[in-house]
Design a protein around this motif. Structure first.
Motif: not given
Length: 607
Positions: A45-46, A69, A71-72, A213-215, A252
């Protein structure tokens, strides 16, 4: 092939002595262990990498990783898990029958060729028995059948057989049954059990690479399995892509492209980018699998994604519609190379010793040569998508972009190596149609072994060795002499040892040439054969490379230096010019000089 004997009572005292001298070489266990089988899981992620802990067959409730998770933010610290197989043992059939046959051949050679007296003469005065039996070699060649090789490979590759799996156990039993067949098998074949430290993926928690993504939206996820083109890829026992022996965990961070993951690559990247808490995507090649993570961790990298670049192994071929497998031998876009992410050989808990019940195990924390950060291999199709998604996100955030690959590395032996396409279909259609190359290799190996076993004098050209050593010395002189002179370190003792070895090799070669006549006595033959056989042992020094597990050969060992000379000296010189002590250069000059002096002494005439 040597004369048969019914009882030791038929042998003279001298013959029994020769058999006694050979005995230590005949009772050593053959220990080979099939360990090219791997273990892992990723989510990104991210970018994020998730590697699930390996399954413990003793536990009904294996350890759990932190939850995914949303979020980032950096996930919980990676949970690092390894599986040590303490209670459950895995049985691997050994080729001890082959050793037994070879050992019997050696005894037959020693006694039959050199020791059994003929009527009417003393042992010392006898001419040796018949040398090479060319008709036997021709018969052997004729029996290496390409169709039989094809049938055997088809049978041996029917099912995936990762170590300890049912396929592996079935394969052991198949080979054991064949070798124990009283009509077509070996004199003896048996199973020997080793308790080995291995790494496995969790089939129910596949490893993945993701961009989130952050969402919380997942913008990219890597494939769990490779695309199927034949029934082979559909087998449920095909091992999911993973990096064996890399630690489990979820990491991450931002994605950076680090070429091949060498120290030079990371140094270059670190000049313009802060690598702390990043995830590096690197190509296979350039350095070992484990080194890609070991090197990156020194710059703050927290995870590694590895892919095969089609520019390196596919001649740029990308499409599975008409360019890659199943249309050619090139790797298809979803192909993923599995592998062991470790730098050392053998069982990692019992270095230098067999992994038996009685063997001392070092602590897992003491194992060297493993990546300290999670790693996951993916296909080049996924790598392209991952880089494109990341570049898009970075550009939208006005961040730095990821550079595209430019350089090449040496290709593997064949593109589908250690992928789900490494199958009988692939081998029979693209690697060796008709299996004539397999046949040639078998004939060549058998020819060499028979000649080694039956030659009255071992067929070694000892002068080739001395010429090679002279070349190593010349390379050291050309590359190191100026710097060494400035530091008052002399190459003269090494030069003298090289000269002595060359003269000893020339002398032994001349004595062997003189013995080609029928008048050579068995004991003369025995002496020169011992000298030829024992020469290689002269180059072994267990103290030469204390920082390199299993390396003992002073002439042939791994090295970091590009100079083609004695490996210990080359690396010591490289480190010294980088700021290390010059004492190690002097030490390795001593080791090499002493070794060559000993080798020369082993070749010089005794009588």
């Amino acid at each position: 092939m040597g004369h048969g004997i019914q009882s030791l009572k038929q042998l003279s005292e001298h013959q029994r002595f020769m058999l006694l001298m050979a005995e230590p070489y005949l009772n050593k266990d053959l220990r080979w262990l099939l360990m090219y089988n791997w273990g892992l899981h990723i989510s990104l992620s991210s970018v994020t990498i998730r590697r699930h802990p390996p399954i413990d067959p003793r536990s009904a409730d294996p350890p759990r990783l932190p939850p995914p998770w949303g979020s980032c933010l950096l996930a919980s610290p990676p949970a690092l898990w390894f599986q040590r197989l303490r209670m459950r043992t895995w049985q691997i059939a050994l080729l001890s029958g082959v050793l037994t046959g070879t050992a019997a051949l050696v005894v037959g050679l020693l006694i039959g060729h050199f020791a059994i007296a003929k009527d009417g003469g003393s042992e010392q005065a006898q001419a040796p028995a018949q040398d090479i039996d060319e008709s036997l070699i021709r018969r052997f060649m004729d029996q290496i059948d390409s169709k039989r090789i094809e049938e055997n490979l088809r049978e041996l590759s029917k099912k995936p057989h990762m170590a300890t799996s049912k396929g592996d156990i079935d394969l052991v039993n198949l080979m054991l049954n064949r070798w124990q067949n009283k009509e077509t098998g070996l004199d003896e074949a048996k199973k020997v059990t080793y308790n080995v430290f291995l790494s496995f993926p969790d089939k129910n928690k596949p490893n993945r690479v993701s961009v989130v993504a952050q969402n919380g939206t997942k913008l990219f996820q890597s494939r769990i399995t490779e695309l199927n083109y034949t029934k082979d890829q559909l087998d449920p026992d095909v091992v999911q892509p993973f990096a064996a022996f890399s630690p489990a965990g979820v990491v991450q961070g931002k994605l950076v492209f680090a070429n091949y993951g060498t120290m030079d690559d990371y140094h270059h990247l670190n000049r313009s980018i802060d690598l702390n808490n990043t995830i590096a995507i690197v190509k296979y090649g350039g350095t070992g699998r484990a080194d890609k993570g070991i090197n990156g961790a020194q710059f703050g990298v927290i995870g590694v994604i590895v892919y095969t670049d089609p520019a390196d192994i596919n001649d740029g071929k990308l499409s599975d519609k008409n360019e890659t497998y199943p249309h050619s031998w090139y790797l298809p876009p979803s192909g993923v190379e599995r592998g062991s992410y470790q730098n050392d050989f053998g069982d990692l808990l019992t270095p230098y010793y067999p992994a038996k019940d009685y063997t001392f195990r070092q602590a897992e924390s003491n194992i060297k040569g493993l990546s300290p950060i999670p790693a996951q291999p993916i296909g080049f199709e996924d790598a392209n998508r991952l880089i494109c998604v990341t570049v898009s996100l970075m550009n939208s955030a006005k961040s730095h972009s990821v550079s595209s690959p430019k350089t090449k590395t040496k290709a593997r032996i064949y593109p589908a190596y250690h992928t789900a396409y490494d199958t009988f279909d692939y081998a029979s259609r693209f690697i060796d149609p008709g299996f004539t190359s397999h046949q040639t290799v078998g004939r060549t190996a058998g020819n060499v072994l028979l000649r080694l076993a039956d030659s009255a004098v071992l067929p070694f050209n000892i002068r080739d060795y001395s010429e090679t050593i002279d070349q190593l010395y010349q390379a050291a002189k050309e590359n190191f002499l100026t710097e060494l002179n400035q530091r008052n370190i002399s190459l003269v003792p090494l030069q003298s040892a090289v000269t002595r070895l060359r003269e000893a090799a020339d002398g032994l070669h001349a004595r062997i040439s003189e013995m080609q006549s029928p008048g050579a006595s068995p004991m003369e033959l025995r002496m020169v054969n011992d000298q030829l056989m024992l020469l290689e042992r002269s180059f072994l020094d267990p103290l030469a490379f204390p920082d390199k597990l299993y390396y003992r050969h002073v002439l042939y060992a791994s090295k970091s230096s590009a100079v083609r000379t004695f490996p210990g000296l080359a690396d010591a010189f490289l480190r010294a010019t980088g700021g290390d002590s010059w004492d190690n250069v002097q030490k390795h000059l001593t080791i090499i000089t002493h070794t060559l002096e000993g080798a020369a002494a082993s070749l010089e005439a005794v009588i």
